[in-house]
Motif scaffolding. Structure first.
Motif, PDB file in Angstrom:
ATOM      1  N   GLN A  21       0.806  -1.215   0.000  1.00 27.11           N
ATOM      2  CA  GLN A  21       0.000   0.000   0.000  1.00 27.11           C
ATOM      3  C   GLN A  21       0.847   1.277   0.000  1.00 27.11           C
ATOM      4  O   GLN A  21       0.297   2.388  -0.045  1.00 27.11           O
ATOM      5  CB  GLN A  21      -0.929   0.000   1.218  1.00 27.11           C
ATOM      6  N   LEU A  22       2.158   1.145   0.054  1.00 29.89           N
ATOM      7  CA  LEU A  22       3.022   2.334   0.040  1.00 29.89           C
ATOM      8  C   LEU A  22       2.961   3.025  -1.325  1.00 29.89           C
ATOM      9  O   LEU A  22       2.960   2.375  -2.369  1.00 29.89           O
ATOM     10  CB  LEU A  22       4.469   1.940   0.334  1.00 29.89           C
ATOM     11  N   THR A  23       2.942   4.357  -1.293  1.00 32.15           N
ATOM     12  CA  THR A  23       2.993   5.125  -2.541  1.00 32.15           C
ATOM     13  C   THR A  23       4.450   5.254  -2.997  1.00 32.15           C
ATOM     14  O   THR A  23       5.389   5.043  -2.214  1.00 32.15           O
ATOM     15  CB  THR A  23       2.380   6.516  -2.346  1.00 32.15           C
ATOM     16  N   GLU A  24       4.643   5.622  -4.231  1.00 34.85           N
ATOM     17  CA  GLU A  24       5.997   5.802  -4.750  1.00 34.85           C
ATOM     18  C   GLU A  24       6.712   6.938  -4.015  1.00 34.85           C
ATOM     19  O   GLU A  24       7.919   6.884  -3.774  1.00 34.85           O
ATOM     20  CB  GLU A  24       5.945   6.082  -6.249  1.00 34.85           C
ATOM     21  N   GLN A  25       5.963   7.966  -3.651  1.00 35.54           N
ATOM     22  CA  GLN A  25       6.545   9.082  -2.920  1.00 35.54           C
ATOM     23  C   GLN A  25       7.062   8.621  -1.559  1.00 35.54           C
ATOM     24  O   GLN A  25       8.144   9.030  -1.121  1.00 35.54           O
ATOM     25  CB  GLN A  25       5.497  10.189  -2.742  1.00 35.54           C
ATOM     26  N   GLN A  26       6.313   7.754  -0.884  1.00 38.71           N
ATOM     27  CA  GLN A  26       6.751   7.236   0.405  1.00 38.71           C
ATOM     28  C   GLN A  26       8.012   6.391   0.258  1.00 38.71           C
ATOM     29  O   GLN A  26       8.940   6.476   1.078  1.00 38.71           O
ATOM     30  CB  GLN A  26       5.635   6.397   1.041  1.00 38.71           C
ATOM     31  N   ARG A  27       8.056   5.581  -0.783  1.00 33.65           N
ATOM     32  CA  ARG A  27       9.238   4.746  -1.016  1.00 33.65           C
ATOM     33  C   ARG A  27      10.486   5.622  -1.254  1.00 33.65           C
ATOM     34  O   ARG A  27      11.580   5.319  -0.759  1.00 33.65           O
ATOM     35  CB  ARG A  27       9.001   3.822  -2.213  1.00 33.65           C
ATOM     36  N   LYS A  28      10.299   6.702  -2.005  1.00 38.66           N
ATOM     37  CA  LYS A  28      11.412   7.614  -2.284  1.00 38.66           C
ATOM     38  C   LYS A  28      11.898   8.277  -0.997  1.00 38.66           C
ATOM     39  O   LYS A  28      13.113   8.387  -0.751  1.00 38.66           O
ATOM     40  CB  LYS A  28      10.961   8.662  -3.297  1.00 38.66           C
ATOM     41  N   GLU A  29      10.946   8.695  -0.164  1.00 32.75           N
ATOM     42  CA  GLU A  29      11.310   9.334   1.100  1.00 32.75           C
ATOM     43  C   GLU A  29      12.096   8.381   1.997  1.00 32.75           C
ATOM     44  O   GLU A  29      13.099   8.760   2.627  1.00 32.75           O
ATOM     45  CB  GLU A  29      10.060   9.802   1.834  1.00 32.75           C
ATOM     46  N   ILE A  30      11.645   7.110   2.043  1.00 29.22           N
ATOM     47  CA  ILE A  30      12.322   6.117   2.879  1.00 29.22           C
ATOM     48  C   ILE A  30      13.760   5.913   2.409  1.00 29.22           C
ATOM     49  O   ILE A  30      14.698   5.830   3.220  1.00 29.22           O
ATOM     50  CB  ILE A  30      11.535   4.787   2.860  1.00 29.22           C
ATOM     51  N   ARG A  31      13.973   5.848   1.084  1.00 27.56           N
ATOM     52  CA  ARG A  31      15.333   5.656   0.558  1.00 27.56           C
ATOM     53  C   ARG A  31      16.238   6.840   0.915  1.00 27.56           C
ATOM     54  O   ARG A  31      17.392   6.671   1.339  1.00 27.56           O
ATOM     55  CB  ARG A  31      15.270   5.468  -0.962  1.00 27.56           C
ATOM     56  N   GLN A  32      15.707   8.050   0.767  1.00 24.79           N
ATOM     57  CA  GLN A  32      16.496   9.240   1.100  1.00 24.79           C
ATOM     58  C   GLN A  32      16.831   9.267   2.592  1.00 24.79           C
ATOM     59  O   GLN A  32      17.961   9.613   2.997  1.00 24.79           O
ATOM     60  CB  GLN A  32      15.725  10.503   0.712  1.00 24.79           C
ATOM     61  N   TYR A  33      15.865   8.889   3.412  1.00 30.75           N
ATOM     62  CA  TYR A  33      16.074   8.900   4.858  1.00 30.75           C
ATOM     63  C   TYR A  33      17.123   7.864   5.267  1.00 30.75           C
ATOM     64  O   TYR A  33      17.990   8.123   6.123  1.00 30.75           O
ATOM     65  CB  TYR A  33      14.749   8.639   5.569  1.00 30.75           C
ATOM     66  N   ARG A  34      17.078   6.688   4.653  1.00 26.33           N
ATOM     67  CA  ARG A  34      18.057   5.659   4.985  1.00 26.33           C
ATOM     68  C   ARG A  34      19.489   6.132   4.644  1.00 26.33           C
ATOM     69  O   ARG A  34      20.435   5.882   5.406  1.00 26.33           O
ATOM     70  CB  ARG A  34      17.734   4.375   4.223  1.00 26.33           C
TER      71      ARG A  34
END
Length: 748
Positions: A676-689
């Motif tokens: 259910q994650l949006t692409e925007q959420q996935r991008k944010e998670i990668r940047q945060y990691r």
């Protein structure tokens, strides 16, 4: 799935066992191993009810009954009438009324001395012996005064069938009155077959002279069931090895112009074989279904009067309707109570025996005899077995409502199918044993559930009712022995939630409004916990403490707790508009969730005990709830909780060392199912990691740039600004080499 089913069966072993005992009891009845009189009487009632549903309102005009009724006895004198009068009755029926075939439901077993011929013979041999004029007059009168001879001459002229009876009593061995007709089958016809025919020890038949003159004869013995009701008539009676047909069979055979009867056997019925039964009798093209004792069910057309009755005196006097008997089958019998030929039948408690034969004759001619063959026993046994097994296994596993619905559905199905087979296939299957078995098993299960299981359920409700919802109490009541309040150690999940800024909220509301607000808030929170199978430990003002995994074990306790936390956040947001409309402040919550080993049970003092959880894992859950505001999130879960939900997405918040502990723990914010994650959420998670890696590598400048960029992109997140603040602190006071990225908390 199968293992859970087997486990549930084990839990209800007593009820299943009792159900199987009931099944065996009814199988013994159906198979004939142990017939139960009460069930047989219920089956009589069920048979009669089905019979009454199919009664036909119109009369059958093909069979007419000449009734020796009270009016005839009053007009013609008491019975028995002189044989000359009976001869005149027969002559009238054939000559004046053109009857086709006449049968008598009476027997002429004794000579007729009503003419006075015997007295005249004595005078001729005595005081008037020498009076030639008297002797000559007597010789002229003698042929007309020999009433048996008169009747015999009449019988020889017309197609008449006489009736007689058999007796089964031991005292009847000496009863051999009159002459029997030729048997329908000889002694050797059924040799080698074990057929339990109705068997007689004696008989009362017609005078030889009458039997020799008549076209035929048949017995008029009905079969009386244990309740005194006539439902069957033996088609064949066995006497000294020979087999004699019934009155109705003889008349139907002659009406169809058939000279013989053929015994019908299925292909698998052979002498010496396992099954030797006769299933029907053939009369020309007609088949008469018979049961294992060669009895036929009486196809009652309706209540008394389903055939035309004509008073015998009207026939004798020639005043009867001229068209009533034309080419019809005529039965001579009686409805007068004094002549004792009234029977109890399914259609009437008082029913003339002669009309029983009329029903059978019409049924044979119409091919309308119901089938009740011996082989239906096997089908009834299988149906009883399958139905019983379904009830024994299914009912204990169902709730009372579903059990009631299932029982009614099964009962309805059995009754409907039984009636369908009755009406469309003309076959009789036992109904009462199946229906009674279902009802007994249902009542047994309900009684056991109420008196035994409900007691355990009430005990559980008393122990755990304030902690868990009724649905879980119901589930626990299946095996109450597995649940107690004794302390034990289990892996469980605990959840703490608290209203942020509650002091400020409470200061702005009066006590009544504050109470109403808390009720509006706590109700949906509690509902979510219950729906997710949670146990509420306690309400602490604006806070809730609850846990999963006790008293009911829950393999998915971490999942249920995390999903409950997310639902609680959504529910609080949904309350916002309603609260705003009432002038209440906005409510926000923080939720902490942790999984680990905990002690659970009744704990407290000798003054007060409570079912609760204790341990470091519980304390950590409380600490995580306290950190939600610090990290700017609404839900924080520990690494142990995250590990139980591989299909969910989480945002790693930090590695922390809580106050009073030395070991770090990684904490996360749950984001929901991964798909259910949006692409925007996935991008944010990668940047945060990426930023988090730089931070833990102590690359402060690069990490700061990354976190500042994230803070600009997502200004609503407190987390990124928090890390910018920490970087500034660590520049001034670096954590040193070997740092694992953990941050020590100084507050709870």
């Amino acid at each position: 799935m199968l293992s859970r089913f087997v486990e549930r069966l084990k839990r209800h072993g007593v009820r299943v066992g009792l159900g199987l005992i009931v099944v065996l009891f009814f199988l013994a009845h159906v198979s004939g191993f142990n017939r139960v009189d009460a069930i047989d009487r219920l089956e009589y009632f069920a048979y009669d009810a089905r019979l009454l549903l199919g009664l036909q309102p119109e009369k059958d005009q093909r069979v007419v009954i000449v009734d020796i009724d009270e009016r005839s006895l009053s007009a013609e004198g008491r019975w028995p009438w002189g044989r000359d009068k009976v001869a005149r009755l027969i002559t009238r029926l054939f000559e004046d009324y053109q009857a086709g075939l006449v049968g008598f439901d009476v027997v002429f077993a004794e000579p007729d001395e009503s003419s006075g011929l015997g007295v005249l013979e004595q005078l001729a041999a005595g005081s008037l012996q020498g009076n030639e004029q008297f002797r000559a007059a007597l010789d002229g009168l003698r042929p007309n005064l020999q009433h048996d001879v008169v009747l015999a001459r009449t019988l020889a002229k017309y197609p008449v069938v006489l009736g007689y009876y058999f007796s089964e009593t031991q005292q009847a061995e000496q009863l051999q009155i009159g002459k029997l007709p030729q048997p329908a089958f000889g002694a050797k016809h059924f040799e080698g077959r074990k057929i339990p025919f109705m068997s007689a020890n004696g008989y009362g038949a017609n005078l030889n002279i009458l039997q020799d003159a008549a076209l035929g004869a048949g017995h008029f013995n009905p079969y009386v069931d244990e309740d005194g009701v006539v439902r069957k008539v033996p088609m064949l009676y066995k006497y000294k090895g020979d087999f004699y047909e019934s009155l109705s069979l003889a008349m139907a055979r002659l009406a169809l112009n058939e000279k013989q009867i053929i015994a019908g056997f299925p292909e698998d019925s052979r002498p010496g074989s396992t099954y030797q039964g006769m299933e029907w009798l053939e009369v020309g093209p007609r088949q008469i279904p018979v049961d294992e004792r060669v009895r036929a069910l009486v196809p009652y057309r309706g209540r008394q009067g389903s055939f035309t009755y004509v008073s015998a005196t009207d026939v004798l006097n020639g005043t009867a309707d001229k068209t009533a008997f034309e080419r019809r089958i005529v039965l001579v019998g009686t409805s007068a109570p004094g002549l004792q030929d009234l029977r109890s039948t399914p259609v009437d408690e008082v029913y003339p025996g002669v009309e029983i034969h009329a029903n059978l004759i019409a049924g044979i001619i119409d091919d309308r005899i119901m089938e009740d063959p011996a082989y239906t026993l096997g089908a009834e046994f299988i149906v009883t077995l399958l139905t019983g097994l379904i009830m024994a296994v299914a009912i204990p596993l169902l709730s009372p409502l579903l059990a009631t619905f299932g029982t009614l559905l099964l009962l309805t199905g059995i009754v409907v199918v039984n009636i369908f087979i009755w009406r469309n296939a003309g076959m009789v299957f036992e109904l009462s044993s199946g229906v009674l078995m279902i009802l007994v098993m249902f009542l047994l299960n309900m009684s056991y559930g109420y008196f035994v299981e409900s007691r355990g359920k009430r005990q559980l409700a008393g122990l755990f009712g304030q902690y868990v919802p009724p649905e879980l109490v119901d589930e626990m009541s299946v095996d109450p022995a597995h649940y107690s309040m004794e302390a034990e150690s289990r892996e469980m999940t605990v959840l703490f939630t608290d209203v942020r800024g509650f002091t400020t909220i409470s200061e702005g509301l009066d006590p009544k409004e504050l109470s109403a607000l808390m009720n509006e808030f706590l109700t949906p929170m509690t509902d979510i916990i219950h729906r997710r199978r949670g146990t509420i430990d306690k309400y602490m003002g604006d806070a809730i403490m609850c846990f999963w995994g006790a008293p009911l074990r829950d393999r998915d306790h971490a999942r249920h707790a995390t999903e409950a936390a997310l639902e609680m956040v959504e529910a609080v947001r949904a309350l916002g508009p309603a609260f705003k409309e009432r002038g209440w402040p906005e409510v926000r919550i923080g939720v902490g969730v942790n999984t680990g080993e905990m002690s659970v049970g009744n704990m407290g003092s000798e003054f007060r005990l409570a079912y609760t959880v204790l341990g470091d894992a519980v304390n950590l859950g409380s600490r995580l709830e306290g950190q939600t505001k610090n990290y700017g999130v609404e839900v924080i879960v520990s690494e142990t909780t995250k590990a139980e939900l591989p299909d969910h997405a989480f945002l790693e918040l930090d590695r922390i060392i809580v106050k009073g502990k030395d070991e770090p723990v990684t904490v996360y914010e749950p984001l929901g199912p991964k798909e259910q994650l949006t692409e925007q959420q996935r991008k944010e998670i990668r940047q945060y990691r990426d930023a988090l890696k730089l931070y833990r590598a102590q690359s402060w400048d690069q990490a700061e740039i990354q976190f500042l960029n994230l803070d600009n992109l997502y200004p609503d997140r407190r987390l990124y600004a928090l890390y910018v603040e920490r970087i500034q602190l660590f520049r001034a006071d670096p954590p040193g080499d070997g740092w694992d990225g953990a941050f020590r908390l100084t507050t709870k």
